[in-house]
Design a protein around this motif. Structure first.
Motif, PDB file in Angstrom:
ATOM      1  N   LEU A  90      19.418  69.295  67.561  1.00 29.61           N
ATOM      2  CA  LEU A  90      18.118  68.660  67.363  1.00 29.61           C
ATOM      3  C   LEU A  90      18.293  67.283  66.738  1.00 29.61           C
ATOM      4  CD1 LEU A  90      16.013  71.675  66.054  1.00 29.61           C
ATOM      5  CD2 LEU A  90      16.508  70.942  68.387  1.00 29.61           C
ATOM      6  N   ILE A  91      19.139  67.237  65.737  1.00 27.81           N
ATOM      7  CA  ILE A  91      19.443  65.954  65.106  1.00 27.81           C
ATOM      8  C   ILE A  91      20.070  65.024  66.131  1.00 27.81           C
ATOM      9  CG2 ILE A  91      20.937  64.839  63.426  1.00 27.81           C
ATOM     10  CD1 ILE A  91      20.541  67.170  61.577  1.00 27.81           C
ATOM     11  N   ASP A  92      20.911  65.610  66.938  1.00 20.39           N
ATOM     12  CA  ASP A  92      21.558  64.851  67.986  1.00 20.39           C
ATOM     13  C   ASP A  92      20.552  64.220  68.945  1.00 20.39           C
ATOM     14  OD1 ASP A  92      24.359  64.610  67.956  1.00 20.39           O
ATOM     15  OD2 ASP A  92      24.412  65.331  70.042  1.00 20.39           O
ATOM     16  N   ALA A  93      19.535  64.996  69.281  1.00 20.28           N
ATOM     17  CA  ALA A  93      18.509  64.498  70.197  1.00 20.28           C
ATOM     18  C   ALA A  93      17.803  63.285  69.612  1.00 20.28           C
ATOM     19  CB  ALA A  93      17.495  65.605  70.503  1.00 20.28           C
ATOM     20  N   LEU A  94      17.594  63.311  68.305  1.00 26.91           N
ATOM     21  CA  LEU A  94      16.988  62.159  67.642  1.00 26.91           C
ATOM     22  C   LEU A  94      17.901  60.944  67.753  1.00 26.91           C
ATOM     23  CD1 LEU A  94      15.389  63.628  64.404  1.00 26.91           C
ATOM     24  CD2 LEU A  94      14.235  62.653  66.387  1.00 26.91           C
ATOM     25  N   GLY A  95      19.174  61.204  67.611  1.00 26.10           N
ATOM     26  CA  GLY A  95      20.133  60.116  67.748  1.00 26.10           C
ATOM     27  C   GLY A  95      20.103  59.515  69.145  1.00 26.10           C
ATOM     28  N   ASP A  96      19.996  60.376  70.144  1.00 25.15           N
ATOM     29  CA  ASP A  96      19.925  59.892  71.518  1.00 25.15           C
ATOM     30  C   ASP A  96      18.661  59.065  71.736  1.00 25.15           C
ATOM     31  OD1 ASP A  96      22.255  61.159  72.078  1.00 25.15           O
ATOM     32  OD2 ASP A  96      21.326  62.929  72.998  1.00 25.15           O
ATOM     33  N   TRP A  97      17.573  59.574  71.197  1.00 23.29           N
ATOM     34  CA  TRP A  97      16.310  58.850  71.323  1.00 23.29           C
ATOM     35  C   TRP A  97      16.454  57.453  70.716  1.00 23.29           C
ATOM     36  CZ3 TRP A  97      13.400  56.961  67.245  1.00 23.29           C
ATOM     37  CH2 TRP A  97      12.157  56.436  67.587  1.00 23.29           C
ATOM     38  N   TRP A  98      17.038  57.417  69.554  1.00 20.75           N
ATOM     39  CA  TRP A  98      17.228  56.145  68.877  1.00 20.75           C
ATOM     40  C   TRP A  98      18.122  55.230  69.717  1.00 20.75           C
ATOM     41  CZ3 TRP A  98      15.055  53.371  65.301  1.00 20.75           C
ATOM     42  CH2 TRP A  98      15.749  52.318  64.709  1.00 20.75           C
ATOM     43  N   GLY A  99      19.141  55.824  70.299  1.00 25.33           N
ATOM     44  CA  GLY A  99      20.041  55.052  71.144  1.00 25.33           C
ATOM     45  C   GLY A  99      19.314  54.445  72.326  1.00 25.33           C
ATOM     46  N   SER A 100      18.400  55.195  72.907  1.00 26.71           N
ATOM     47  CA  SER A 100      17.657  54.671  74.057  1.00 26.71           C
ATOM     48  C   SER A 100      16.693  53.580  73.632  1.00 26.71           C
ATOM     49  CB  SER A 100      16.885  55.803  74.741  1.00 26.71           C
ATOM     50  OG  SER A 100      15.798  56.206  73.943  1.00 26.71           O
ATOM     51  N   MET A 101      16.292  53.624  72.365  1.00 27.30           N
ATOM     52  CA  MET A 101      15.418  52.585  71.824  1.00 27.30           C
ATOM     53  C   MET A 101      16.131  51.246  71.777  1.00 27.30           C
ATOM     54  SD  MET A 101      12.430  53.678  70.659  1.00 27.30           S
ATOM     55  CE  MET A 101      12.067  52.603  69.265  1.00 27.30           C
ATOM     56  N   VAL A 102      17.258  51.258  71.148  1.00 25.51           N
ATOM     57  CA  VAL A 102      17.981  50.000  70.962  1.00 25.51           C
ATOM     58  C   VAL A 102      18.499  49.482  72.292  1.00 25.51           C
ATOM     59  CG1 VAL A 102      18.605  50.589  68.615  1.00 25.51           C
ATOM     60  CG2 VAL A 102      20.156  51.152  70.471  1.00 25.51           C
ATOM     61  N   ALA A 103      18.751  50.415  73.220  1.00 30.59           N
ATOM     62  CA  ALA A 103      19.211  50.006  74.543  1.00 30.59           C
ATOM     63  C   ALA A 103      18.113  49.254  75.285  1.00 30.59           C
ATOM     64  CB  ALA A 103      19.652  51.225  75.347  1.00 30.59           C
ATOM     65  N   ALA A 104      16.879  49.735  75.145  1.00 27.43           N
ATOM     66  CA  ALA A 104      15.738  49.095  75.795  1.00 27.43           C
ATOM     67  C   ALA A 104      14.712  48.678  74.750  1.00 27.43           C
ATOM     68  CB  ALA A 104      15.094  50.072  76.787  1.00 27.43           C
TER      69      ALA A 104
ATOM     70  N   THR B  81       3.462  54.117  71.279  1.00 25.71           N
ATOM     71  CA  THR B  81       4.051  53.510  72.468  1.00 25.71           C
ATOM     72  C   THR B  81       4.683  54.625  73.299  1.00 25.71           C
ATOM     73  OG1 THR B  81       6.192  53.240  71.408  1.00 25.71           O
ATOM     74  CG2 THR B  81       4.612  51.437  71.167  1.00 25.71           C
ATOM     75  N   GLU B  82       5.253  54.270  74.420  1.00 27.92           N
ATOM     76  CA  GLU B  82       5.925  55.292  75.235  1.00 27.92           C
ATOM     77  C   GLU B  82       7.104  55.872  74.463  1.00 27.92           C
ATOM     78  OE1 GLU B  82       6.989  54.249  79.174  1.00 27.92           O
ATOM     79  OE2 GLU B  82       5.088  53.210  79.574  1.00 27.92           O
ATOM     80  N   ASP B  83       7.812  55.016  73.775  1.00 29.85           N
ATOM     81  CA  ASP B  83       8.925  55.503  72.950  1.00 29.85           C
ATOM     82  C   ASP B  83       8.426  56.473  71.897  1.00 29.85           C
ATOM     83  OD1 ASP B  83      10.923  54.125  74.249  1.00 29.85           O
ATOM     84  OD2 ASP B  83      10.641  52.316  73.046  1.00 29.85           O
ATOM     85  N   GLY B  84       7.284  56.149  71.353  1.00 29.04           N
ATOM     86  CA  GLY B  84       6.696  57.027  70.352  1.00 29.04           C
ATOM     87  C   GLY B  84       6.347  58.378  70.950  1.00 29.04           C
ATOM     88  N   GLU B  85       5.791  58.361  72.133  1.00 32.01           N
ATOM     89  CA  GLU B  85       5.422  59.610  72.803  1.00 32.01           C
ATOM     90  C   GLU B  85       6.657  60.468  73.046  1.00 32.01           C
ATOM     91  OE1 GLU B  85       2.483  60.583  73.340  1.00 32.01           O
ATOM     92  OE2 GLU B  85       1.151  58.831  73.498  1.00 32.01           O
ATOM     93  N   ARG B  86       7.723  59.819  73.430  1.00 29.52           N
ATOM     94  CA  ARG B  86       8.941  60.565  73.714  1.00 29.52           C
ATOM     95  C   ARG B  86       9.523  61.197  72.465  1.00 29.52           C
ATOM     96  NH1 ARG B  86      13.354  58.370  75.291  1.00 29.52           N
ATOM     97  NH2 ARG B  86      12.926  56.239  74.620  1.00 29.52           N
ATOM     98  N   LEU B  87       9.127  60.629  71.329  1.00 30.33           N
ATOM     99  CA  LEU B  87       9.647  61.133  70.065  1.00 30.33           C
ATOM    100  C   LEU B  87       8.955  62.424  69.636  1.00 30.33           C
ATOM    101  CD1 LEU B  87      11.478  60.621  67.664  1.00 30.33           C
ATOM    102  CD2 LEU B  87       9.750  59.059  66.755  1.00 30.33           C
ATOM    103  N   VAL B  88       7.718  62.561  70.026  1.00 32.47           N
ATOM    104  CA  VAL B  88       6.892  63.682  69.567  1.00 32.47           C
ATOM    105  C   VAL B  88       7.550  65.053  69.783  1.00 32.47           C
ATOM    106  CG1 VAL B  88       4.705  64.890  69.868  1.00 32.47           C
ATOM    107  CG2 VAL B  88       4.749  62.396  69.777  1.00 32.47           C
ATOM    108  N   PRO B  89       8.000  65.359  71.004  1.00 32.35           N
ATOM    109  CA  PRO B  89       8.610  66.682  71.194  1.00 32.35           C
ATOM    110  C   PRO B  89       9.857  66.907  70.353  1.00 32.35           C
ATOM    111  CG  PRO B  89       8.875  65.303  73.149  1.00 32.35           C
ATOM    112  CD  PRO B  89       7.922  64.602  72.264  1.00 32.35           C
TER     113      PRO B  89
END
Lengths: 114, 114
Positions: A90-104, B81-89
């Motif tokens: 789960l923590i990992d998923a947050l890290g991935d999300w963050w990674g996709s943020m900085v990427a785009a 934002t869309e990024d925010g939405e993706r964070l919710v789950p």
DNA sequence: CTGTATCCATCCCGATACTG
DNA sequence: CAGTATCGGGATGGATACAG
């Protein structure tokens, strides 16, 4: 006001994992059992005191298991509980999300400001 | 930041979402667009100042979109934002994990209150 | 209504020293 | 080696007042 009965479990779990160290410690412990001094080496910038406090907090929460072989010199080992292991992805998923943020960058997500 | 960039993205994302309010605000905003005063009502215990600061932080991170209709009286709306939405789950998953923790305590000590 | 600035109490956390 | 206690500086956050 110390009484905070969070309506939202999110609020509680963030109180637990929110700081700088908890998730890092979990990360290092996901690697396997470590001694106190190992964790000190892994996290050179955490103070002795904070390492103790954070570990205690995680232990109390049931995320970390502490094993004390009291011989001399003393030896204590820390590892993740099953609950702790389940937390890792789960923590990992947050890290991935963050990674996709900085990427785009957020710029690109702004839709037509009318 | 003052120091080196975190080796671990987890550390960064926790710096952002770790506090008491960020995840709560995201939760409320997942419901739909809200005005500043709506969020004040949703979170009666957050101070005016902190609400502003937290929203600004989330906005800067690209999680929250702020729309300022400056008429009179002023009106500002906040939404994810869309990024925010993706964070919710993801945040939700943490909540579930936490829920499963309290539901089935790792340490069955205190359960029996005879 | 929303946002900013200021003051000030509080708390977090690092440094240090001490125990077993 | 691992843990605890204490002290003090600095960050954090609430209350308040004020501006647009």
């Amino acid at each position: 006001m110390k009484e905070l009965v969070s309506r939202c479990p999110i609020e509680e779990v963030m109180q637990l994992l929110g700081g700088r160290w908890p998730s890092l410690l979990i990360y290092y412990l996901s690697d396997g059992t470590k001694r106190f001094s190992d964790l000190q080496r892994d996290n050179p910038t955490i103070s002795h005191k904070m390492l103790t406090l954070e570990l205690r907090k995680l232990e109390d929460a049931g995320i970390v298991r502490r094993t004390d072989f009291d011989g001399y010199p003393r030896r204590v080992e820390y590892g993740l509980t099953e609950d702790g292991e389940r937390l890792v992805p789960l923590i990992d998923a947050l890290g991935d999300w963050w990674g996709s943020m900085v990427a785009a960058p957020a710029d690109a997500t702004v839709v037509a400001a009318d």
